[in-house]
Design an enzyme around this catalytic site. Sequence first.
Site, short mmCIF file in Angstrom:
data_model
loop_
_atom_site.label_atom_id
_atom_site.label_comp_id
_atom_site.label_asym_id
_atom_site.label_seq_id
_atom_site.Cartn_x
_atom_site.Cartn_y
_atom_site.Cartn_z
N GLY A 8 35.97 29.53 33.61
CA GLY A 8 36.14 30.77 34.87
C GLY A 8 35.06 31.83 34.38
N GLY A 9 34.06 31.08 33.67
CA GLY A 9 32.75 32.08 33.18
C GLY A 9 31.94 32.55 34.20
N ALA A 10 32.17 32.33 35.60
CA ALA A 10 31.27 32.59 36.76
C ALA A 10 32.21 33.74 37.32
CB ALA A 10 30.87 31.47 37.48
N GLY A 11 33.21 34.18 36.65
CA GLY A 11 34.04 35.13 37.76
C GLY A 11 33.85 36.38 36.71
N PHE A 12 34.63 37.45 37.14
CA PHE A 12 34.36 38.81 37.01
C PHE A 12 34.38 38.91 35.18
CE2 PHE A 12 36.91 42.87 36.05
CZ PHE A 12 35.94 43.54 35.57
N ILE A 13 35.50 38.84 34.67
CA ILE A 13 35.82 38.66 33.22
C ILE A 13 34.86 37.96 32.37
CG2 ILE A 13 37.31 39.45 31.39
CD1 ILE A 13 39.36 39.99 33.44
N GLY A 14 34.90 36.78 33.12
CA GLY A 14 34.40 35.51 32.22
C GLY A 14 32.93 35.68 31.99
N ASP A 125 48.93 41.20 31.63
CA ASP A 125 50.21 42.25 31.50
C ASP A 125 51.04 41.89 32.71
OD1 ASP A 125 48.82 43.45 33.59
OD2 ASP A 125 48.84 45.48 32.38
N TYR A 148 51.17 34.98 41.79
CA TYR A 148 49.95 34.83 40.81
C TYR A 148 50.70 35.14 39.33
CZ TYR A 148 46.85 37.18 37.58
OH TYR A 148 46.07 37.55 36.53
P1 NAD Z 1 38.15 36.03 38.94
O1 NAD Z 1 38.77 35.65 40.05
O2 NAD Z 1 36.86 36.93 38.95
O3 NAD Z 1 37.29 34.71 38.33
C1 NAD Z 1 37.99 33.58 38.06
C2 NAD Z 1 37.09 32.44 37.85
O4 NAD Z 1 37.63 31.38 37.66
C3 NAD Z 1 35.92 32.31 39.06
O5 NAD Z 1 34.71 32.03 38.56
C4 NAD Z 1 36.29 31.01 39.67
O6 NAD Z 1 35.27 30.35 40.22
C5 NAD Z 1 37.01 30.10 38.39
N1 NAD Z 1 38.09 29.19 38.58
C6 NAD Z 1 38.99 29.34 39.73
N2 NAD Z 1 39.61 28.07 39.59
C7 NAD Z 1 38.84 27.16 38.94
C8 NAD Z 1 39.11 25.73 38.52
N3 NAD Z 1 40.38 25.31 39.03
N4 NAD Z 1 38.31 25.14 37.50
C9 NAD Z 1 37.41 26.01 37.21
N5 NAD Z 1 37.16 27.26 37.39
C10 NAD Z 1 37.87 27.79 38.22
O7 NAD Z 1 39.03 36.44 37.85
P2 NAD Z 1 39.10 37.66 36.62
O8 NAD Z 1 39.52 38.84 37.23
O9 NAD Z 1 37.66 37.47 35.76
O10 NAD Z 1 40.14 37.02 35.66
C11 NAD Z 1 39.76 36.29 34.75
C12 NAD Z 1 41.14 35.63 33.92
O11 NAD Z 1 41.55 37.02 33.43
C13 NAD Z 1 42.23 35.20 34.81
O12 NAD Z 1 42.83 34.41 34.03
C14 NAD Z 1 42.97 36.48 34.87
O13 NAD Z 1 44.57 36.07 35.22
C15 NAD Z 1 42.81 37.07 33.74
N6 NAD Z 1 43.20 38.72 33.75
C16 NAD Z 1 42.50 39.39 34.72
C17 NAD Z 1 42.68 40.83 34.55
C18 NAD Z 1 41.69 41.75 35.67
O14 NAD Z 1 42.15 42.70 35.78
N7 NAD Z 1 40.84 41.16 36.48
C19 NAD Z 1 43.64 41.33 33.62
C20 NAD Z 1 44.28 40.58 32.90
C21 NAD Z 1 43.85 39.33 32.83
O1 DAU Z 2 47.34 43.97 35.38
C1 DAU Z 2 46.37 42.82 35.38
C2 DAU Z 2 46.14 42.35 36.72
O2 DAU Z 2 45.56 43.35 37.41
C3 DAU Z 2 45.27 41.02 36.72
O3 DAU Z 2 46.07 39.98 35.96
C4 DAU Z 2 45.00 40.56 38.01
O4 DAU Z 2 44.31 39.22 38.07
C5 DAU Z 2 44.17 41.73 38.53
O5 DAU Z 2 43.86 41.22 40.11
C6 DAU Z 2 44.87 42.90 38.88
O6 DAU Z 2 46.13 42.98 39.54
P1 DAU Z 2 46.50 44.16 40.41
O7 DAU Z 2 47.33 43.77 41.58
O8 DAU Z 2 47.17 45.25 39.67
O9 DAU Z 2 45.00 44.71 41.01
P2 DAU Z 2 44.60 45.18 42.29
O10 DAU Z 2 43.10 45.58 42.24
O11 DAU Z 2 44.70 44.08 43.46
O12 DAU Z 2 45.34 46.16 42.82
C7 DAU Z 2 45.56 47.53 42.11
C8 DAU Z 2 46.51 48.45 42.63
O13 DAU Z 2 45.72 49.01 43.71
C9 DAU Z 2 47.84 47.78 43.02
O14 DAU Z 2 48.84 48.68 42.88
C10 DAU Z 2 47.71 47.60 44.46
C11 DAU Z 2 46.65 48.60 45.01
N1 DAU Z 2 45.76 48.19 46.10
C12 DAU Z 2 44.78 47.25 45.91
C13 DAU Z 2 44.25 46.91 47.02
C14 DAU Z 2 43.16 45.73 46.90
C15 DAU Z 2 45.75 49.22 47.39
O15 DAU Z 2 46.57 50.10 47.28
N2 DAU Z 2 44.76 48.78 48.20
C16 DAU Z 2 43.84 47.71 48.37
O16 DAU Z 2 43.28 47.31 48.98
#
Ligand code: NAD
Ligand code: DAU
Length: 334
Positions: A8-14, A125, A148
Site C-alpha cells: 500500500g505504498g502508493a497511498g497516503f501514509i505508505g 485506533d 472498515y
Molecule cells: P490509503 O487509502 O490512502 O492507501 C491505501 C493503499 O493501499 C493504496 O495505495 C491502495 O492502492 C493500496 N491497496 C488497497 N488494496 C490493496 C490490495 N488488495 N493490494 C495491494 N494494495 C492495495 O490509506 P492510508 O490512509 O494511507 O492508510 C494506510 C494504512 O494505515 C491503512 O492500513 C489504514 O487502515 C491505516 N491507518 C490510517 C490512518 C489514517 O488516518 N489515514 C490512521 C491509522 C491507521
Molecule cells: O482514526 C484513524 C482513522 O482515521 C483511520 O483508521 C482511517 O483510515 C481514516 O480514514 C480516519 O477515519 P475517520 O473516519 O476518523 O476520518 P474521516 O476523515 O473520514 O473523518 C474524520 C471526521 O470528520 C469524522 O468525525 C467524520 C467527519 N467528516 C468527514 C468527512 C469526510 C465530516 O464531518 N464531513 C466529511 O465530509
Amino acid sequence: MKRYLVTGGAGFIGSNYIRYMLKKHRDVEIINLDKLTYAGNPDNLKDIQTDSRYKFIKGDICDEVLVNKIMTEIDFVVNFAAESHVDRSIGAPDDFIRTDVFGTFVLLEAARTNKIEKFIQISTDEVYGSIDKGSFTENDPLMPSSPYSASKTGADRLAFSYFVTYDLPVIITRCSNNFGPFHYPEKLIPLFVTNAIENKNLPIYGDGKNVRDWIYVEDHCDGVDFVCQNGRLGEVYNIGGGNERTNLEITDRILKKLEKPQSLMTFVKDRLGHDRRYSVDCSKIADLGWKPKDNFEEALDKTISWFMENNWWWKKLKNGEYMEYYKQQYKEVV
Ligand code: NAD
Ligand code: DAU
C-alpha cells in the site's frame, strides 16, 4: 542492506513512509507492492521513482503466488495496504473484508513460510470504537463499529494470532487520524481544505462535535520506524498525536487560514454509526522513548499550504466518478 516490503505504498501514509525511510536510512531497500486502487497514486512517489533502492510492483496483497515470490527477497514487512475510508465501507464493505482481512492473511502466511525477520501490522485506533471520557490503552477490549474498523480488527487480531501460534515476529501499531501531504481528498482535512480553496461547501456530518486525535503523517512514519526497531515482538503500540479536536474546530482553523467565510460550513446528514470520540493512551510507546515531534497548528498550516501549492495533484482526483456519487449519497443537507 535491510530489505523492506511496504504494501500500500502508493497511498497516503505508505508513500510518506517510503519517502521518510529512504531519506532517513542509507541502508534500506524498499519494494512497494500496491494494487493501485482509486487511492493508490503513482504521483505520490514521483520524486523517488529513480532511487535505485526503490522498486514498485503493481499487484494485489491477496495474490498468493506474487506475495510468496516477493517474500523470498525481503526481511521486513510493513503492511499499510487496506481499504481505508469509513464512508466507503458503509456503502460497499466487500473490498474491505477482502483486502483488509484476507489480504493480511495472505501476507502473514507468506511471511511465516519465508521466515521473515519482522512483520509490522498497521492497525488503527478505530479498532477500540468510541470513548466518551478517558483514553484507550492497548489492553482495552476492541469494539469496532464500522465495516472498515471491524475488518481492521480482524487483521489486527489475525496478526497477533500468528505471533502466538507460529512465533511469527509480529508488532502491531494503532495510530490515530493522520493528516499531511498526499492525503486523498475524500477525508475530512483534505476535502475541506480543497473545497474551501474552490469556494465550495464544507459538509459537516451531524453536529460537528465528533472528536478525533490528529497526528502529522511524518510523525506517524517516525513512530512506525521506531516501533520496528525498538518494539517488543507480539506487542501492540498505540501511536497518537495528543491533539484532540472537534470537527468544528478543524473546520474553523481551515477557514481562517484560507481567509474564507464561515458560511461555507454546511451541516449534512450524519454518518451511519458515527463514532463520537477517539482517544488513545500512548504511555506504552512513550515509556519506550518515543513521542511525536510536530506542533499541531503549525503542521496543519503547513498541510494547508501544501494543498494550496499542489493543485496539480488533487484537482484531477476530485473530478472522479466516485466523488460525484459520494456527494449525492452522503452530502444531503439537513
Ligand atoms: P490509503 O487509502 O490512502 O492507501 C491505501 C493503499 O493501499 C493504496 O495505495 C491502495 O492502492 C493500496 N491497496 C488497497 N488494496 C490493496 C490490495 N488488495 N493490494 C495491494 N494494495 C492495495 O490509506 P492510508 O490512509 O494511507 O492508510 C494506510 C494504512 O494505515 C491503512 O492500513 C489504514 O487502515 C491505516 N491507518 C490510517 C490512518 C489514517 O488516518 N489515514 C490512521 C491509522 C491507521
Ligand atoms: O482514526 C484513524 C482513522 O482515521 C483511520 O483508521 C482511517 O483510515 C481514516 O480514514 C480516519 O477515519 P475517520 O473516519 O476518523 O476520518 P474521516 O476523515 O473520514 O473523518 C474524520 C471526521 O470528520 C469524522 O468525525 C467524520 C467527519 N467528516 C468527514 C468527512 C469526510 C465530516 O464531518 N464531513 C466529511 O465530509
